[in-house]
Motif scaffolding. Structure first.
Motif, PDB file in Angstrom:
ATOM      1  N   SER A 587     -37.562  21.150  75.709  1.00  0.00           N
ATOM      2  CA  SER A 587     -37.904  22.295  75.633  1.00  0.00           C
ATOM      3  C   SER A 587     -36.421  23.204  75.574  1.00  0.00           C
ATOM      4  CB  SER A 587     -38.726  23.227  76.189  1.00  0.00           C
ATOM      5  OG  SER A 587     -40.830  23.416  75.762  1.00  0.00           O
ATOM      6  N   ALA A 588     -36.226  22.812  76.508  1.00  0.00           N
ATOM      7  CA  ALA A 588     -34.386  22.810  76.541  1.00  0.00           C
ATOM      8  C   ALA A 588     -33.582  23.345  76.210  1.00  0.00           C
ATOM      9  CB  ALA A 588     -34.379  22.732  78.833  1.00  0.00           C
ATOM     10  N   ASP A 589     -34.207  20.956  75.717  1.00  0.00           N
ATOM     11  CA  ASP A 589     -33.062  20.741  74.565  1.00  0.00           C
ATOM     12  C   ASP A 589     -33.206  21.758  73.948  1.00  0.00           C
ATOM     13  OD1 ASP A 589     -31.068  19.138  73.779  1.00  0.00           O
ATOM     14  OD2 ASP A 589     -32.247  17.856  72.669  1.00  0.00           O
ATOM     15  N   MET A 590     -34.063  22.322  72.580  1.00  0.00           N
ATOM     16  CA  MET A 590     -33.834  23.113  72.144  1.00  0.00           C
ATOM     17  C   MET A 590     -33.360  24.457  71.807  1.00  0.00           C
ATOM     18  SD  MET A 590     -38.291  22.815  70.170  1.00  0.00           S
ATOM     19  CE  MET A 590     -38.518  20.740  69.974  1.00  0.00           C
ATOM     20  N   ALA A 591     -34.166  24.631  72.713  1.00  0.00           N
ATOM     21  CA  ALA A 591     -32.783  26.538  73.664  1.00  0.00           C
ATOM     22  C   ALA A 591     -31.678  26.160  73.469  1.00  0.00           C
ATOM     23  CB  ALA A 591     -33.892  26.693  74.557  1.00  0.00           C
ATOM     24  N   MET A 592     -30.493  24.514  74.727  1.00  0.00           N
ATOM     25  CA  MET A 592     -29.277  24.184  73.877  1.00  0.00           C
ATOM     26  C   MET A 592     -29.339  24.475  73.212  1.00  0.00           C
ATOM     27  SD  MET A 592     -26.926  22.455  74.202  1.00  0.00           S
ATOM     28  CE  MET A 592     -27.997  20.504  74.183  1.00  0.00           C
ATOM     29  N   TYR A 593     -29.861  23.966  72.137  1.00  0.00           N
ATOM     30  CA  TYR A 593     -28.681  23.356  71.042  1.00  0.00           C
ATOM     31  C   TYR A 593     -29.141  24.651  69.987  1.00  0.00           C
ATOM     32  CZ  TYR A 593     -29.221  21.595  65.754  1.00  0.00           C
ATOM     33  OH  TYR A 593     -28.998  20.973  64.394  1.00  0.00           O
ATOM     34  N   ARG A 594     -30.636  25.506  70.420  1.00  0.00           N
ATOM     35  CA  ARG A 594     -29.969  27.100  69.399  1.00  0.00           C
ATOM     36  C   ARG A 594     -28.834  27.529  70.235  1.00  0.00           C
ATOM     37  NH1 ARG A 594     -33.637  31.068  67.090  1.00  0.00           N
ATOM     38  NH2 ARG A 594     -34.555  29.250  66.709  1.00  0.00           N
ATOM     39  N   ALA A 595     -28.410  27.716  71.053  1.00  0.00           N
ATOM     40  CA  ALA A 595     -27.207  28.948  71.617  1.00  0.00           C
ATOM     41  C   ALA A 595     -25.936  27.844  71.310  1.00  0.00           C
ATOM     42  CB  ALA A 595     -27.107  28.272  73.356  1.00  0.00           C
ATOM     43  N   LYS A 596     -26.142  26.729  70.271  1.00  0.00           N
ATOM     44  CA  LYS A 596     -24.941  25.480  70.369  1.00  0.00           C
ATOM     45  C   LYS A 596     -24.516  26.376  68.596  1.00  0.00           C
ATOM     46  CE  LYS A 596     -23.598  21.920  72.142  1.00  0.00           C
ATOM     47  NZ  LYS A 596     -22.037  22.145  72.999  1.00  0.00           N
ATOM     48  N   MET A 597     -25.882  26.599  68.062  1.00  0.00           N
ATOM     49  CA  MET A 597     -26.378  26.977  66.953  1.00  0.00           C
ATOM     50  C   MET A 597     -25.313  28.372  66.558  1.00  0.00           C
ATOM     51  SD  MET A 597     -26.513  23.723  65.112  1.00  0.00           S
ATOM     52  CE  MET A 597     -26.887  24.558  63.596  1.00  0.00           C
ATOM     53  N   THR A 598     -25.966  28.940  67.405  1.00  0.00           N
ATOM     54  CA  THR A 598     -25.480  30.409  66.923  1.00  0.00           C
ATOM     55  C   THR A 598     -24.056  31.369  68.106  1.00  0.00           C
ATOM     56  OG1 THR A 598     -27.146  31.020  68.911  1.00  0.00           O
ATOM     57  CG2 THR A 598     -28.183  30.803  66.701  1.00  0.00           C
ATOM     58  N   GLY A 599     -23.401  29.871  68.196  1.00  0.00           N
ATOM     59  CA  GLY A 599     -21.859  30.417  68.718  1.00  0.00           C
ATOM     60  C   GLY A 599     -21.419  29.827  69.697  1.00  0.00           C
ATOM     61  N   ARG A 600     -22.081  28.800  70.323  1.00  0.00           N
ATOM     62  CA  ARG A 600     -21.849  28.292  72.055  1.00  0.00           C
ATOM     63  C   ARG A 600     -21.216  29.259  73.160  1.00  0.00           C
ATOM     64  NH1 ARG A 600     -18.728  25.220  67.724  1.00  0.00           N
ATOM     65  NH2 ARG A 600     -19.754  23.396  68.099  1.00  0.00           N
ATOM     66  N   ASN A 601     -21.119  28.473  73.763  1.00  0.00           N
ATOM     67  CA  ASN A 601     -20.744  29.525  75.553  1.00  0.00           C
ATOM     68  C   ASN A 601     -21.263  30.126  75.480  1.00  0.00           C
ATOM     69  OD1 ASN A 601     -18.559  30.180  77.248  1.00  0.00           O
ATOM     70  ND2 ASN A 601     -17.677  31.608  75.758  1.00  0.00           N
ATOM     71  N   ARG A 602     -22.483  29.521  75.305  1.00  0.00           N
ATOM     72  CA  ARG A 602     -23.347  31.207  75.815  1.00  0.00           C
ATOM     73  C   ARG A 602     -25.208  30.279  76.588  1.00  0.00           C
ATOM     74  NH1 ARG A 602     -24.386  34.157  70.297  1.00  0.00           N
ATOM     75  NH2 ARG A 602     -22.430  33.596  70.673  1.00  0.00           N
ATOM     76  N   MET A 603     -26.081  30.782  76.125  1.00  0.00           N
ATOM     77  CA  MET A 603     -27.265  30.532  77.330  1.00  0.00           C
ATOM     78  C   MET A 603     -28.690  31.073  76.375  1.00  0.00           C
ATOM     79  SD  MET A 603     -29.502  32.688  79.102  1.00  0.00           S
ATOM     80  CE  MET A 603     -29.075  33.958  80.013  1.00  0.00           C
TER      81      MET A 603
END
Length: 875
Positions: A587-603
């Protein structure tokens, strides 16, 4: 004498007889028979004498012809009987008309024609009889036919295989049709064929690969073991060179070995490797290669017999490993015979005891005794060894210098197959060294060697314990999954040593940003996880934001100057986002992947829809690859206009995906996936190529002014390619577009991590006339001082600042500051996201020159852009 001559002479004889009879009849009537000169009798007698001579000559010729015929018949019979093949003459009904001696011997006839036809046909089996009867009827004079593999039983009762050659005889032989049968014995050939099959069976039965190749390297022979190794059928190997069925590295090495044998002419043994199809590990072989010679002694190829020595090699490696372990072990190793006399020691023994190997070899182990143990102690050791074959415990021994030391000793008994004691082996360590080694091994197994953080194994252990504890206490805990942004670029451009420095710095910052009871672990590469006991979701999100800020603090990296690390983070909470370690981590990996896909440098915190989003991302990635192959992408163009007059000054090329079943799809759906999957470089190249092609068409049609520029987005990763400048120049020349009409847009966050090579390529592009623009300026969270180092011409103010500049005082100050600073550095401005007249007016007041946004026009297709902007503008 031929037939025509005989007929002429017969006719003359008949005429002469008629004339003589007429003269005689006349003489008798006239009574002048007795008169010699009456009625031309003299003449008649002369003719008769002449004819008598002719008759005698004819008789001589007839006798000579008869003798010649008899001689020819005897010659024919002799030749027929002496033929090296059994031969028979049959009529079309199968009756034997003649045969030679070999045929009679084969068929066992006592006389030449004694029931020979019956014997001949009885010697044939039924199928062959039918075949021969059909052939006898079919073959015509002057024609021939062959019946293969006809089986005839000889007089001894043994079957003999023949090829039967049927030759139709001409009518000169007999008035009706006759057929000559020649029997060609194939028994020797069949024996050779059986011998060849036996030879092939023997070759195929062995496990040793065997081959033969000609001088050109084409395979003449391969056995089944080699075919199985190559995973190829025989027809794909025979007649082909190795390059067609072996990996190229294997083929070249084996061809070189063959040539070496051919040049030397001496059989040679080679150690070599073969890489089987579909297997990762090569197989070791010892191959005996030898030249092949023909009967004239000339080499025509190379043969080889290989033996798989992989097991032997593995055994040798094990022996070498054992010897290496023996010699390099930190533990002292002592090997004795059955009487406890020392026969081997290793280097650690010498370091530990001070005794050299030469000093103790052949000595009894009592040379090491300290005298501090009682005889009963040693007797107990002996009993344990006899009963269990093993003893372990502390021993107090004496060094060569007389000092005492304590070791932990493991003694084992080595017995032969009959159970008799052969050797004793003792492994000894200083107690202190053993303790230190245990600590080191424990740390190596549980901690990351680069950062000193807990590794994946220790993290798995701790999260399992935390799950169990939280279940008992019904409490919450949180998990952060951290993945560095652009770490691959750092490794690729600055090197792995610099990347390691960055990883250590990141790990230190993460550790300083959490509590003592929290766990920061490195999962591998640039991935970190953080366990937060007794932490709810708001607390985890707050900590994640603080860590992002802490990570962005600049540090100095060799080759990059001041660098700001950035990361994408995903948050999951127990038990809402998963009740097992695997579920929480996923679940944490999916959330990280979404953060990276939506612009990076975020959580981002995990939500239930992210699983579906990951599936969608995978689907998009698959369809993207197909879309690039099938040319499903389109270039749309958005106008750039002067803020004060609305005059068209250029356009930005924006990619759209005509996705089957979905219609026109915006970049926000697929750009992130393309970048993560490695397809963005190919996509950028296609956009560049197509937009310059379109620009060339507009330019040649007089619709595009030379003063206007076409902006194309460029991935910063492309700047690492040494051929980038050549590629862009080639596209410009192919489209007929001058470099001054092209503007490359590169995002600010990518340029923050520039290298010296990237700067050189940007400078080279600018020197050719190509303009470079910083896209999304203001979102990089970096010092603006780096701008003076970058060879850029245009700064594009990010639309987020333009959107809020009229309502947010801070953003208004930022916009004004960016405009002033850009002008001071000699750069022009483009404001993105201009949507209202008030924004346009305010930007004009602040000094911005060019605007881009919905206020001026939406991105449209090339056809619509041409009609709406270029033709109207031209008119």
């Amino acid at each position: 004498m031929d037939q025509e001559s005989k007929e002429r002479k017969s006719q003359r004889l008949q005429l002469l007889k008629q004339r003589a009879q007429a003269v005689l009849d006349q003489c008798q009537k006239s009574g002048t028979m007795d008169r010699p000169d009456a009625m031309g009798t003299s003449k008649l007698l002369e003719d008769l004498r002449i004819y008598q001579v002719e008759l005698e000559l004819q008789n001589e010729e007839l006798r000579a012809a008869q003798l010649e015929a008899e001689h020819a018949q005897r010659s024919y019979r002799t030749l027929f009987d002496q033929m090296p093949l059994p031969a028979l003459v049959l009529d079309t009904n199968g009756i034997v008309d003649d045969c030679n001696e070999r045929a009679t011997t084969l068929l066992g006839a006592h006389g030449r024609f004694v029931a020979l036809d019956i014997r001949f046909w009885h010697r044939l089996n039924k199928p062959d009889r039918a075949r021969l009867h059909v052939a006898l009827r079919d073959v015509m004079p002057g024609q021939s036919q062959v019946l293969r593999r006809v089986e005839i039983t000889n007089q001894a009762g043994a079957p003999v295989v023949f090829d039967v050659h049927l030759i139709g005889l001409s009518m000169d032989y007999k008035l009706d049709r006759r057929v000559l049968l020649l029997l060609v014995d194939r028994n020797a050939e069949q024996a050779r064929e059986q011998e060849r099959r036996l030879y092939d069976a023997l070759l195929d039965a062995t496990d040793n690969p065997i081959y033969a190749a000609d001088l050109e390297g084409k395979m003449l022979l391969v056995n089944q073991a080699l075919l199985q190794l190559l995973q190829r059928p025989r027809d794909a190997v025979l007649g082909h060179t190795r390059e067609s069925f072996q990996p190229l590295r294997d083929a070249l090495l084996h061809r070189e070995a063959d040539q070496q044998v051919l040049q030397s002419g001496v059989p040679t043994t080679f150690e070599e490797r073969i890489h089987p199809v579909g297997e990762s590990d090569p197989i070791d072989f010892v191959t005996r290669r030898f030249p092949l010679y023909d009967r004239a002694g000339k080499a025509y190829g190379v043969g080889g017999i290989a033996t798989d020595v992989s097991a032997l090699k593995a055994q040798q490696r094990k022996l070498l490993l054992s010897e290496s372990v023996f010699q390099n072990s930190d533990q002292a190793i002592i090997v004795t015979d059955a009487q406890m006399h020392i026969i081997r020691v290793n280097a650690a023994f010498t370091r530990m005891t001070g005794f050299s190997a030469e000093a103790v070899l052949g000595q009894h182990t009592r040379v090491l005794k300290s005298g501090r143990h009682s005889p009963a102690f040693y007797e107990s050791i002996g009993r344990s060894l006899m009963q269990t074959g093993h003893w372990a415990g502390e021993l107090n021994n004496r060094r060569a210098d007389g000092s005492f030391f304590t070791v932990w000793s493991n003694i084992s008994v080595v017995r032969d197959s009959e159970g008799q004691v052969m050797h004793y082996i003792a492994l000894q360590s200083d107690v202190t060294q053993l303790h230190e080694a245990q600590i080191a091994l424990q740390r190596q197994a549980s901690y990351d060697g680069l950062t000193g953080l807990p590794n994946r194994d220790l993290f798995n252990d701790r999260i399992a314990q935390l799950v169990a504890q939280s279940q008992r206490q019904q409490s919450q805990f949180a998990l952060l999954f951290v993945d560095l942004d652009h770490f691959k670029e750092v490794n690729d451009t600055l090197g792995h040593q610099v990347g390691d420095i960055l990883l250590r710095t990141v790990s230190e910052r993460l550790q300083r940003g959490v509590r003592s009871e929290d766990t920061v672990a490195r999962m591998g590469g640039d991935e970190f996880v953080i366990l937060l006991p007794n932490t709810d979701r708001p607390g985890a999100l707050s900590l994640a934001n603080n860590l992002l800020v802490r990570l962005r603090e600049p540090l100095v990296l060799e080759g990059a100057g001041s660098y700001r690390p950035m990361a994408s983070m995903g948050v999951s909470v127990f038990p809402e986002d998963g009740r097992s370690p695997d579920e929480l981590l996923r679940s944490a990996d999916m959330a990280m992947y979404r953060a990276k896909m939506t612009g990076r440098n975020r959580m981002l915190s995990y939500t239930a829809d992210m699983g579906a989003s990951n599936d969608l991302a995978f689907t998009i990635q698959t369809e993207l690859a197909i879309g690039l192959v099938e040319q499903q992408f389109r270039v749309y163009y958005q106008p750039k206009c002067m803020l004060n007059t609305g005059e068209l000054v250029g356009a930005e090329a924006l990619v759209r995906w005509d996705r089957p079943g979905h219609g026109i799809t915006l970049p926000g759906v697929f750009i992130g996936v393309a970048e993560k999957s490695g397809l963005l470089v190919e996509l950028d190249h296609w956009v560049m190529q197509d937009s310059l092609r379109q620009l060339g068409e507009w330019l040649r049609a007089g619709l595009w002014k030379p003063t206007m520029r076409m902006a194309v987005n460029q991935n910063v990763a492309d700047l690492q390619r040494s051929d980038l400048l050549d590629q862009i120049n080639a596209l410009l020349q192919a489209s007929g577009v001058g470099p001054e009409m092209l503007e490359l847009e590169i995002t600010e966050d990518a340029l923050l991590h520039h290298t010296s090579e990237q700067l050189e390529r940007l400078q080279a592009l600018r020197s050719t006339g190509v303009s470079v623009a910083i896209d999304d300026f203001g979102t990089g969270y970096s010092s603006l001082s780096y701008l003076r180092l970058l060879p850029v011409s245009v700064i594009k103010i990010d639309q987020s600042f333009v959107a809020s500049m009229l309502t947010d005082a801070n953003d208004a100050v930022l916009v004004r500051t960016i405009i002033d600073m850009a002008h001071d550095l000699g750069h022009s401005l483009v404001a993105e996201g201009v949507e209202t007249p008030m924004q346009c007016e305010r930007l004009c007041e602040l000094g911005a020159e060019v605007g881009q946004g919905y206020f001026f026009g939406y991105p449209v297709s090339a056809e619509e852009f041409e009609q709406r902007w270029l033709r109207n503008f031209a008119s």
